[in-house]
Design a protein around this motif. Structure first.
Motif, PDB file in Angstrom:
ATOM      1  N   SER A   1       0.831  -1.201   0.000  1.00  0.00           N
ATOM      2  CA  SER A   1       0.000   0.000   0.000  1.00  0.00           C
ATOM      3  C   SER A   1       0.869   1.255   0.000  1.00  0.00           C
ATOM      4  O   SER A   1       0.606   2.208  -0.747  1.00  0.00           O
ATOM      5  CB  SER A   1      -0.919  -0.001   1.232  1.00  0.00           C
ATOM      6  OG  SER A   1      -1.678   1.190   1.308  1.00  0.00           O
ATOM      7  N   GLY A   2       1.917   1.247   0.813  1.00  0.00           N
ATOM      8  CA  GLY A   2       2.841   2.379   0.828  1.00  0.00           C
ATOM      9  C   GLY A   2       3.596   2.513  -0.483  1.00  0.00           C
ATOM     10  O   GLY A   2       3.876   3.621  -0.951  1.00  0.00           O
ATOM     11  N   TYR A   3       3.922   1.387  -1.091  1.00  0.00           N
ATOM     12  CA  TYR A   3       4.623   1.377  -2.376  1.00  0.00           C
ATOM     13  C   TYR A   3       3.817   2.127  -3.437  1.00  0.00           C
ATOM     14  O   TYR A   3       4.379   2.869  -4.252  1.00  0.00           O
ATOM     15  CB  TYR A   3       4.859  -0.069  -2.815  1.00  0.00           C
ATOM     16  CG  TYR A   3       5.586  -0.229  -4.122  1.00  0.00           C
ATOM     17  CD1 TYR A   3       6.971  -0.387  -4.149  1.00  0.00           C
ATOM     18  CD2 TYR A   3       4.909  -0.220  -5.335  1.00  0.00           C
ATOM     19  CE1 TYR A   3       7.650  -0.541  -5.351  1.00  0.00           C
ATOM     20  CE2 TYR A   3       5.564  -0.363  -6.539  1.00  0.00           C
ATOM     21  CZ  TYR A   3       6.938  -0.522  -6.548  1.00  0.00           C
ATOM     22  OH  TYR A   3       7.596  -0.655  -7.747  1.00  0.00           O
ATOM     23  N   PHE A   4       2.518   1.942  -3.412  1.00  0.00           N
ATOM     24  CA  PHE A   4       1.663   2.564  -4.421  1.00  0.00           C
ATOM     25  C   PHE A   4       1.153   3.951  -4.013  1.00  0.00           C
ATOM     26  O   PHE A   4       0.407   4.577  -4.751  1.00  0.00           O
ATOM     27  CB  PHE A   4       0.462   1.660  -4.729  1.00  0.00           C
ATOM     28  CG  PHE A   4       0.811   0.478  -5.579  1.00  0.00           C
ATOM     29  CD1 PHE A   4       1.199   0.634  -6.890  1.00  0.00           C
ATOM     30  CD2 PHE A   4       0.764  -0.805  -5.057  1.00  0.00           C
ATOM     31  CE1 PHE A   4       1.526  -0.452  -7.682  1.00  0.00           C
ATOM     32  CE2 PHE A   4       1.090  -1.909  -5.832  1.00  0.00           C
ATOM     33  CZ  PHE A   4       1.474  -1.729  -7.153  1.00  0.00           C
ATOM     34  N   TYR A   5       1.563   4.417  -2.819  1.00  0.00           N
ATOM     35  CA  TYR A   5       1.084   5.728  -2.382  1.00  0.00           C
ATOM     36  C   TYR A   5       1.657   6.822  -3.268  1.00  0.00           C
ATOM     37  O   TYR A   5       2.844   6.834  -3.587  1.00  0.00           O
ATOM     38  CB  TYR A   5       1.468   5.992  -0.924  1.00  0.00           C
ATOM     39  CG  TYR A   5       0.880   7.273  -0.402  1.00  0.00           C
ATOM     40  CD1 TYR A   5      -0.449   7.323  -0.004  1.00  0.00           C
ATOM     41  CD2 TYR A   5       1.638   8.434  -0.345  1.00  0.00           C
ATOM     42  CE1 TYR A   5      -1.008   8.509   0.456  1.00  0.00           C
ATOM     43  CE2 TYR A   5       1.088   9.618   0.119  1.00  0.00           C
ATOM     44  CZ  TYR A   5      -0.231   9.650   0.512  1.00  0.00           C
ATOM     45  OH  TYR A   5      -0.791  10.820   0.950  1.00  0.00           O
ATOM     46  N   ASN A   6       0.804   7.748  -3.655  1.00  0.00           N
ATOM     47  CA  ASN A   6       1.206   8.877  -4.493  1.00  0.00           C
ATOM     48  C   ASN A   6       1.167  10.150  -3.655  1.00  0.00           C
ATOM     49  O   ASN A   6       0.134  10.482  -3.076  1.00  0.00           O
ATOM     50  CB  ASN A   6       0.240   8.992  -5.686  1.00  0.00           C
ATOM     51  CG  ASN A   6       0.759   9.944  -6.756  1.00  0.00           C
ATOM     52  OD1 ASN A   6       1.481  10.884  -6.462  1.00  0.00           O
ATOM     53  ND2 ASN A   6       0.388   9.678  -7.996  1.00  0.00           N
ATOM     54  N   LEU A   7       2.286  10.866  -3.581  1.00  0.00           N
ATOM     55  CA  LEU A   7       2.350  12.075  -2.769  1.00  0.00           C
ATOM     56  C   LEU A   7       1.335  13.130  -3.211  1.00  0.00           C
ATOM     57  O   LEU A   7       1.000  14.037  -2.445  1.00  0.00           O
ATOM     58  CB  LEU A   7       3.759  12.667  -2.816  1.00  0.00           C
ATOM     59  CG  LEU A   7       4.837  11.929  -2.008  1.00  0.00           C
ATOM     60  CD1 LEU A   7       6.155  12.663  -2.136  1.00  0.00           C
ATOM     61  CD2 LEU A   7       4.438  11.803  -0.557  1.00  0.00           C
ATOM     62  N   LYS A   8       0.826  12.995  -4.411  1.00  0.00           N
ATOM     63  CA  LYS A   8      -0.191  13.928  -4.880  1.00  0.00           C
ATOM     64  C   LYS A   8      -1.462  13.834  -4.040  1.00  0.00           C
ATOM     65  O   LYS A   8      -2.245  14.779  -3.970  1.00  0.00           O
ATOM     66  CB  LYS A   8      -0.508  13.645  -6.351  1.00  0.00           C
ATOM     67  CG  LYS A   8      -1.393  14.687  -7.027  1.00  0.00           C
ATOM     68  CD  LYS A   8      -1.450  14.468  -8.531  1.00  0.00           C
ATOM     69  CE  LYS A   8      -2.125  13.147  -8.868  1.00  0.00           C
ATOM     70  NZ  LYS A   8      -2.331  12.982 -10.330  1.00  0.00           N
ATOM     71  N   ASN A   9      -1.634  12.681  -3.366  1.00  0.00           N
ATOM     72  CA  ASN A   9      -2.829  12.502  -2.523  1.00  0.00           C
ATOM     73  C   ASN A   9      -2.836  13.445  -1.322  1.00  0.00           C
ATOM     74  O   ASN A   9      -3.899  13.670  -0.726  1.00  0.00           O
ATOM     75  CB  ASN A   9      -2.902  11.062  -2.018  1.00  0.00           C
ATOM     76  CG  ASN A   9      -3.109  10.064  -3.141  1.00  0.00           C
ATOM     77  OD1 ASN A   9      -3.821  10.348  -4.097  1.00  0.00           O
ATOM     78  ND2 ASN A   9      -2.477   8.904  -3.033  1.00  0.00           N
ATOM     79  N   SER A  10      -1.671  13.958  -0.945  1.00  0.00           N
ATOM     80  CA  SER A  10      -1.585  14.823   0.233  1.00  0.00           C
ATOM     81  C   SER A  10      -1.052  16.205  -0.103  1.00  0.00           C
ATOM     82  O   SER A  10      -0.482  16.891   0.736  1.00  0.00           O
ATOM     83  CB  SER A  10      -0.696  14.159   1.301  1.00  0.00           C
ATOM     84  OG  SER A  10       0.509  13.677   0.745  1.00  0.00           O
ATOM     85  N   SER A  11      -1.260  16.644  -1.335  1.00  0.00           N
ATOM     86  CA  SER A  11      -0.792  17.966  -1.748  1.00  0.00           C
ATOM     87  C   SER A  11      -1.606  19.080  -1.095  1.00  0.00           C
ATOM     88  O   SER A  11      -1.084  20.153  -0.807  1.00  0.00           O
ATOM     89  CB  SER A  11      -0.880  18.105  -3.272  1.00  0.00           C
ATOM     90  OG  SER A  11       0.005  17.217  -3.905  1.00  0.00           O
ATOM     91  N   SER A  12      -2.888  18.828  -0.864  1.00  0.00           N
ATOM     92  CA  SER A  12      -3.774  19.822  -0.253  1.00  0.00           C
ATOM     93  C   SER A  12      -4.842  19.098   0.542  1.00  0.00           C
ATOM     94  O   SER A  12      -5.019  17.881   0.413  1.00  0.00           O
ATOM     95  CB  SER A  12      -4.415  20.700  -1.331  1.00  0.00           C
ATOM     96  OG  SER A  12      -5.308  19.925  -2.127  1.00  0.00           O
TER      97      SER A  12
END
Length: 376
Positions: free
Chosen positions: A50-61
């Motif tokens: 799950s962490g491997y597929f996490y995209n930092l864009k999910n927490s941009s705002s």
């Protein structure tokens, strides 16, 4: 901060990792000798993935965080709620066909740890249990693996929220990763302390312990993955297997109950389990393999793509094997209710494993075609 955009192309190697992990989940539940070894790492792998597929864009705002939470509601809460509700509604049907039983004769034929009694539910009890399911509470015996949905949901939301807060504080990519690592260690220690005091806190303690798994998965993707060539992966996989064998003699893991020997032990076996399965997946995903092995890899990848279906359905599929075993051995029908298995000796684990994987996959395939037909 620079944001990484996740590719839309399917990652077959990661599908194989999840396929291997879900196969180990099913094998572990057959109570095959050595299942404690499997429990060291099999569920941790899913959180790392799950962490491997996490995209930092999910927490941009904060808007992105809310959107991410909505996706997790559909992907994790909905399967939990629908699966739990269906099992709750079917309770009385299960009682009539001996999937559950209130016949204490079962204790005369079934090992004590596999025998339990159930009762019929009235309408009030059914409504109450469905209400509990709506808020990630309660549970059923056949939904014994559903804790995974709740744990991954809470852990994912925690990870996204924490990442958003760190983003507000620090824009430097390297320091961002460092702060996430520090939070992972802090949460792990808090989770361990709560575990020692038997404090579940609605499953939050368990998610605090698992938070670092998501962090490691993301860290692996951005720092280690590209540095590991084929030879290094295989060597690390072998070393990891040896570490797991050694660690199996020291302690145990039960992520459902947030129980582990100590934080360092938890970290060691989880990372070793990840590299062990990652090495196998790298081998099975090699384009130079003979067609037979490619087909094996493809089959395991297919399992990984439908791992949630197997997670949800394998306990119920085990009942079919119990039924066959009852007929062969001439046991009372109430023995079908043995959980998770009726037989844990000889080669029964192979039959349980095959049925526990194939039946959910067939159901998933039928459901997929049904949805496609409806859309058309």
């Amino acid at each position: 901060m620079e944001r990484m955009v996740q590719k839309t192309k399917r990652n077959i190697q990661m599908d194989i990792v999840k396929g291997l992990a879900i196969a180990l989940v099913v094998i572990g539940h057959t109570r095959k000798p050595g299942w404690n070894f499997i429990y060291l790492f099999h569920m941790a792998v899913f959180f790392i993935a799950s962490g491997y597929f996490y995209n930092l864009k999910n927490s941009s705002s904060i808007t992105d965080v809310i959107t991410f939470a909505q996706k997790k509601i559909r992907a994790l809460w909905l399967p939990w709620f629908l699966g739990s509700s269906i099992l709750i509604l079917l309770n009385n049907v299960f009682m009539k066909i001996n999937v559950y039983t209130n016949n204490d004769e079962i204790f005369n034929y079934v090992k004590e740890q596999y025998a339990s009694l159930h009762s019929y539910s009235n309408i009030t009890e059914i409504i109450t249990e469905i209400g509990k399911a709506a808020v990630f509470s309660g549970g059923t015996q056949l939904g014994g693996t559903f804790w995974f949905f709740k744990a991954l949901f809470i852990t994912s939301i925690m990870f996204c929220l924490t990442d958003w807060i760190i983003t507000l504080i620090c824009e430097n990519q390297k320091w961002h990763i460092v702060f996430q690592g520090m939070m992972s260690v802090l949460f792990l220690l808090i989770g361990y302390l709560l575990s020692e005091k038997n404090i579940a806190a609605f499953g939050i303690a368990r998610s605090l312990s698992m938070y670092w798994l998501c962090y490691f998965g993301y860290l692996f993707k951005i720092t280690l993955k590209e540095r590991l060539d084929e030879k290094k992966v295989y060597v690390i996989a072998v070393i990891s297997l040896l570490v797991l064998i050694a660690m199996n003699k020291i302690g145990s893991i039960n992520l459902d109950r947030n129980e582990y020997y100590n934080p360092l032990f938890f970290i060691c076996v989880s990372i070793s389990g990840w590299f062990f399965l990652y090495g196998i997946s790298a081998f099975l995903n090699d384009s130079k393999l003979p067609r037979t092995l490619k087909n094996v890899g493809g089959g395991i990848a297919y399992m990984g793509q439908h791992s949630l279906a197997i997670m949800i359905g394998h306990f119920l599929a085990f009942k079919l094997v119990n039924c066959i075993g009852v007929l062969i051995a001439g046991l009372p029908m109430c023995c079908i209710a043995a959980f998770p298995v009726l037989f844990d000796d000889h080669a029964w684990w192979i039959i349980y494993t095959i049925v526990g994987i194939v039946i959910p996959l067939c159901v998933a395939e039928v459901w997929s075609k049904f949805k496609t037909r409806i859309k058309e």
